[in-house]
Design an enzyme around this catalytic site. Structure first.
Site, mmCIF file in Angstrom:
data_model
loop_
_atom_site.group_PDB
_atom_site.id
_atom_site.type_symbol
_atom_site.label_atom_id
_atom_site.label_comp_id
_atom_site.label_asym_id
_atom_site.label_seq_id
_atom_site.Cartn_x
_atom_site.Cartn_y
_atom_site.Cartn_z
ATOM 1 N N HIS A 66 0.865 -1.190 0.000
ATOM 2 C CA HIS A 66 0.000 0.000 0.000
ATOM 3 C C HIS A 66 0.893 1.230 0.000
ATOM 4 O O HIS A 66 1.932 1.269 0.676
ATOM 5 C CB HIS A 66 -0.898 0.023 1.234
ATOM 6 N N SER A 120 0.477 5.600 0.122
ATOM 7 C CA SER A 120 -0.387 6.779 0.188
ATOM 8 C C SER A 120 0.395 7.942 0.772
ATOM 9 O O SER A 120 1.463 7.758 1.367
ATOM 10 C CB SER A 120 -1.646 6.500 1.025
#
Length: 329
Positions: free
Chosen positions: A199, A201
């Site tokens: 992930h 971000s």
């Protein structure tokens, strides 16, 4: 620097637990009358400079106390001895608060990170740093000598030389992955595989929010001193996608070359969207070298060009020159 020294000491301390297991195994073999096998294990323990006191009895004062941090020594020396060694091991872990963390990717600090183009929303020179750690979770669970890890990498861009010195952008990259060795030494060019979920971000809101999730497969090849690491990924679709065209800029994989030469390490990473129309790519070169004779701190020069310098700038063509130090490589 101090945290890495402490982690190394704790790592050495934890190695003693494996030797305790060898001692138990040797004692069991001796009781079963298998003296030859037991003596081989005792010899292995001796060759590894295991403390003789641990062969006599188990106590906190005798299990590599000198390798503990000073504040842990004080606690350890005042704890009562428990006959059950497994219980003692648990207490040691509690006192040392060992996370069993290791460096993952490079841990660097660049006081000079220079963008060759002038931009309205920032100063051209800023500070860039990366923190990257991994935590082993399980080893050889399926019998392939595989190791499961949790990894975390954070890259920050700090406008240190502006008036208020804000953090312009930070990219967070938690991941879960497994490494699987392949082949034997000097037998095959392919050395292993790595696959995982990543992930990424930037933790910002509304229009400046950027994030995406990937599953990836990576392999490792070695030719003499050259290491070749191809990686491919598949993006997991999201309902609320704040950067739907990111693959047009970052593509579907990358290719890394690493060449250690004496005390230097050279690394080249290439990325391309492999499209004939609107072709976009990224290249990054890293050189780490001894820093004033230090064995665990390195001079680090990094030069990059292309798309995907950071999440907020994934669709901008940026050339960046970085100078600083690295604590791992």
């Amino acid at each position: 620097m101090r945290i890495f020294i402490i982690l190394i000491l704790l790592f050495n301390f934890l190695l003693s637990y494996d030797k305790n297991s060898l001692l138990k195994e040797a004692s069991k073999l001796e009781k079963d009358g298998k003296y030859k096998e037991a003596m081989l294990i005792y010899k292995e323990i001796a060759n590894n400079t295991y403390l003789e006191k641990t062969l006599e009895k188990n106590s906190f004062e005798e299990i590599k106390i000198k390798e503990m941090p000073e504040e842990v020594k004080v606690l350890a020396q005042n704890v009562n001895t428990i006959e059950d060694q497994e219980t003692m091991t648990t207490i040691e872990q509690m006192l040392a608060s060992s996370f069993n963390l290791y460096p993952y990717k490079e841990n660097y600090f660049f006081p000079i990170s220079y963008d060759t183009k002038k931009r309205n929303d920032r100063k051209r020179n800023e500070t860039k740093f990366q923190l990257s750690l991994k935590k082993p979770i399980s080893h050889n669970f399926f019998g392939f000598e595989e190791t499961f890890y949790f990894g975390y990498t954070q890259v920050s861009y700090w406008q240190l030389y502006s008036d208020s010195s804000p953090f312009r952008e930070t990219n967070y990259k938690p991941e879960f992955f497994v490494t699987v060795p392949y082949g034997k030494r000097d037998k095959t060019a392919l050395k292993g595989f790595k696959t995982g979920f990543l992930h990424e971000s930037n933790g910002q809101g509304e229009e400046e929010s950027r994030s995406w999730n990937r599953i990836y497969l990576e392999s490792y090849f070695q030719y003499k001193s050259l290491f070749i690491i191809p990686r491919v990924w598949y993006r997991i679709e999201e309902k609320d996608d704040d950067n739907p065209d990111i693959e047009d800029y970052l593509g579907y994989g990358d290719l890394t070359f690493m060449y250690p030469y004496k005390e230097n390490n050279f690394k080249l990473m290439l990325r391309n969207n492999l499209k004939s129309k609107d072709n976009r790519g990224f290249v990054q070169f890293d050189w780490t070298f001894p820093f004033f004779g230090s064995k665990n701190t390195f001079g680090h020069i990094q030069i990059s060009n292309g798309y995907g310098d950071s999440l907020i700038d994934y669709d901008k063509d940026i050339t960046r020159i970085n100078f600083g130090i690295s604590l791992s490589r």
